[in-house]
Design a protein around this motif. Sequence first.
Motif, PDB file in Angstrom:
ATOM      1  N   ASP A 185     -11.241  19.974   3.283  1.00  0.00           N
ATOM      2  CA  ASP A 185     -10.953  18.639   2.762  1.00  0.00           C
ATOM      3  C   ASP A 185     -10.135  18.783   1.481  1.00  0.00           C
ATOM      4  O   ASP A 185     -10.513  19.536   0.566  1.00  0.00           O
TER       5      ASP A 185
ATOM      6  N   PHE B 155     -12.050  14.699  17.319  1.00  0.00           N
ATOM      7  CA  PHE B 155     -12.965  15.305  16.358  1.00  0.00           C
ATOM      8  C   PHE B 155     -13.815  14.271  15.627  1.00  0.00           C
ATOM      9  O   PHE B 155     -14.711  14.642  14.866  1.00  0.00           O
ATOM     10  N   SER B 156     -13.507  12.980  15.802  1.00  0.00           N
ATOM     11  CA  SER B 156     -14.200  11.891  15.094  1.00  0.00           C
ATOM     12  C   SER B 156     -14.150  12.102  13.585  1.00  0.00           C
ATOM     13  O   SER B 156     -15.145  11.997  12.872  1.00  0.00           O
ATOM     14  N   GLU B 157     -12.953  12.433  13.088  1.00  0.00           N
ATOM     15  CA  GLU B 157     -12.735  12.687  11.667  1.00  0.00           C
ATOM     16  C   GLU B 157     -11.448  11.997  11.216  1.00  0.00           C
ATOM     17  O   GLU B 157     -10.481  11.897  11.984  1.00  0.00           O
TER      18      GLU B 157
ATOM     19  N   LYS C 203      -7.002  16.318   5.555  1.00  0.00           N
ATOM     20  CA  LYS C 203      -7.454  17.630   5.998  1.00  0.00           C
ATOM     21  C   LYS C 203      -6.341  18.641   5.760  1.00  0.00           C
ATOM     22  O   LYS C 203      -5.157  18.343   5.907  1.00  0.00           O
TER      23      LYS C 203
ATOM     24  N   THR D  50     -11.012  24.068   8.618  1.00  0.00           N
ATOM     25  CA  THR D  50     -10.233  22.960   8.060  1.00  0.00           C
ATOM     26  C   THR D  50     -10.913  22.448   6.805  1.00  0.00           C
ATOM     27  O   THR D  50     -12.076  22.047   6.833  1.00  0.00           O
TER      28      THR D  50
ATOM     29  N   ASN E 297      -8.150  12.220   9.472  1.00  0.00           N
ATOM     30  CA  ASN E 297      -7.232  13.281   9.101  1.00  0.00           C
ATOM     31  C   ASN E 297      -6.539  12.978   7.778  1.00  0.00           C
ATOM     32  O   ASN E 297      -6.404  13.844   6.915  1.00  0.00           O
TER      33      ASN E 297
ATOM     34  N   TYR F  46      -6.692   8.777  12.155  1.00  0.00           N
ATOM     35  CA  TYR F  46      -8.042   9.128  12.596  1.00  0.00           C
ATOM     36  C   TYR F  46      -7.960   9.930  13.887  1.00  0.00           C
ATOM     37  O   TYR F  46      -7.317   9.507  14.860  1.00  0.00           O
ATOM     38  N   ASP F  47      -8.575  11.112  13.889  1.00  0.00           N
ATOM     39  CA  ASP F  47      -8.577  11.959  15.086  1.00  0.00           C
ATOM     40  C   ASP F  47      -9.771  11.588  15.956  1.00  0.00           C
ATOM     41  O   ASP F  47     -10.928  11.793  15.575  1.00  0.00           O
TER      42      ASP F  47
ATOM     43  N   LEU G  26      -6.046  18.628  10.935  1.00  0.00           N
ATOM     44  CA  LEU G  26      -7.117  18.953  11.875  1.00  0.00           C
ATOM     45  C   LEU G  26      -6.581  19.002  13.304  1.00  0.00           C
ATOM     46  O   LEU G  26      -6.004  18.039  13.800  1.00  0.00           O
TER      47      LEU G  26
ATOM     48  N   LEU H  24     -13.152  22.919  13.155  1.00  0.00           N
ATOM     49  CA  LEU H  24     -13.664  22.135  12.024  1.00  0.00           C
ATOM     50  C   LEU H  24     -13.985  23.038  10.833  1.00  0.00           C
ATOM     51  O   LEU H  24     -13.700  22.682   9.676  1.00  0.00           O
TER      52      LEU H  24
ATOM     53  N   GLN I 275     -16.004  23.518  17.073  1.00  0.00           N
ATOM     54  CA  GLN I 275     -16.671  23.703  15.787  1.00  0.00           C
ATOM     55  C   GLN I 275     -15.905  24.687  14.907  1.00  0.00           C
ATOM     56  O   GLN I 275     -15.821  24.517  13.682  1.00  0.00           O
TER      57      GLN I 275
END
Length: 403
Positions: A289, A221-223, A249, A287, A225, A217-218, A253, A284, A281
């Motif tokens: 999915d 970026f709150s995403e 990702k 990148t 990976n 978890y990054d 990411l 993001l 941004q």
Amino acid sequence: VFASETPREQLRKTAVSAEGASWDVSTGLSQYYRRYLDQFDTNQPQLTTLEALFTDLDISVRHTGGALDLIGRISVDNMYDLIGEENNGPGNINRVTYAYVDMNKNGGDWTLRFGRQTLHNWGVLGRFDGLHFAYEWAPNRRVHFTSGYPVDSTRYGVETDRLFYGVAVDFDHLVGSWDFSTFINSQTIDGYTDRQAAGFEVHYLDDKRSLTTMVDYDTSFSEINTALLLATWRFDNRLTLTALVDSQKGPVLSTRNALIGQTVTTIDDLLLTLTEDQIHQLALDRTADTSTVTLGLSKPIFQRFQINADVTMTEIGETPASFGVPAIPGTGQQLYYSMSFVGSGLFGSSDVHIFNVRHGESDQFTTDQVTWDARFRLGSRLRVNPRLTLAVWDSTAGLRRET
């Protein structure tokens, strides 16, 4: 194609003892000839897109018996282009895939590796130039410290624009046969935050089943990976089932992804026209999915044969247009069906043959491929590995490519 990558064979090993210590030297040398014949459409001529001689050299030196055990390894590859750059060949290419030294206290509780190496655990994303230190502070309990520079290509030396460092902790047999690891990693690019990851790995293993799951978890970026699950189950009749679910990702990411499609090559250059939030941004947006699901089975037949089969669904999502970079459409779902037959001793006591048939399909294309991969032993130290692949790719637009 007439050859393929295989594990390098050990050709020579020597040992010299002095005062209780010993030195062992192992050398592996392999050479492959490859020739690719491609036809990009039925009305186009057949082209030789690759004709090259690949030479791989792997040398390992081991010292044992002293206060420290030492292992040194260097692995270098050369591609000698037989087409020539004047005829649009790729040119000669040299690579350094491994160049490291391992140190560990004899009978002790720590290990250290420094140099060019590869890790796929504890949030490390593959090959890097740096160090990995592990210390076992209690039985089945270890802490890891890792730092270095990621390697984009083994063709180049140390590249210092990106630097990462991380800490991980292992808890083996935390509950029965369950192992647990957790990690934190931070990476910079040109002094700016590139990647900040936290995650965990869970492993289970018994006589018949195994399970591996990992989440990366990054936090910047709150995403998520990467989220991965791999499971195997072996039955009493020697049938083995496997399952893989992989969502991640692509590419991994990071702030660096903001440079994709730009005319500049550094984050400093981007900051001349964009704010940090816009760069965030932009990374993001560039990148995608990606997802992969594979179900497979394998079963030995008699004593010397085995059948493997699997089906794979994979998809790469779209990326939007932004900041002057056009959108890239997604691939849609792609399905691949594969079956292989593995046999040994067909023409001698030590030969191995792999026959593989593969079919793929999507909304844009269909593809079929047949491969024969063989390995023959000539004497005690020499192996020959011929490989032949025939493939046909047809697009829904009427184009055909034969390889």
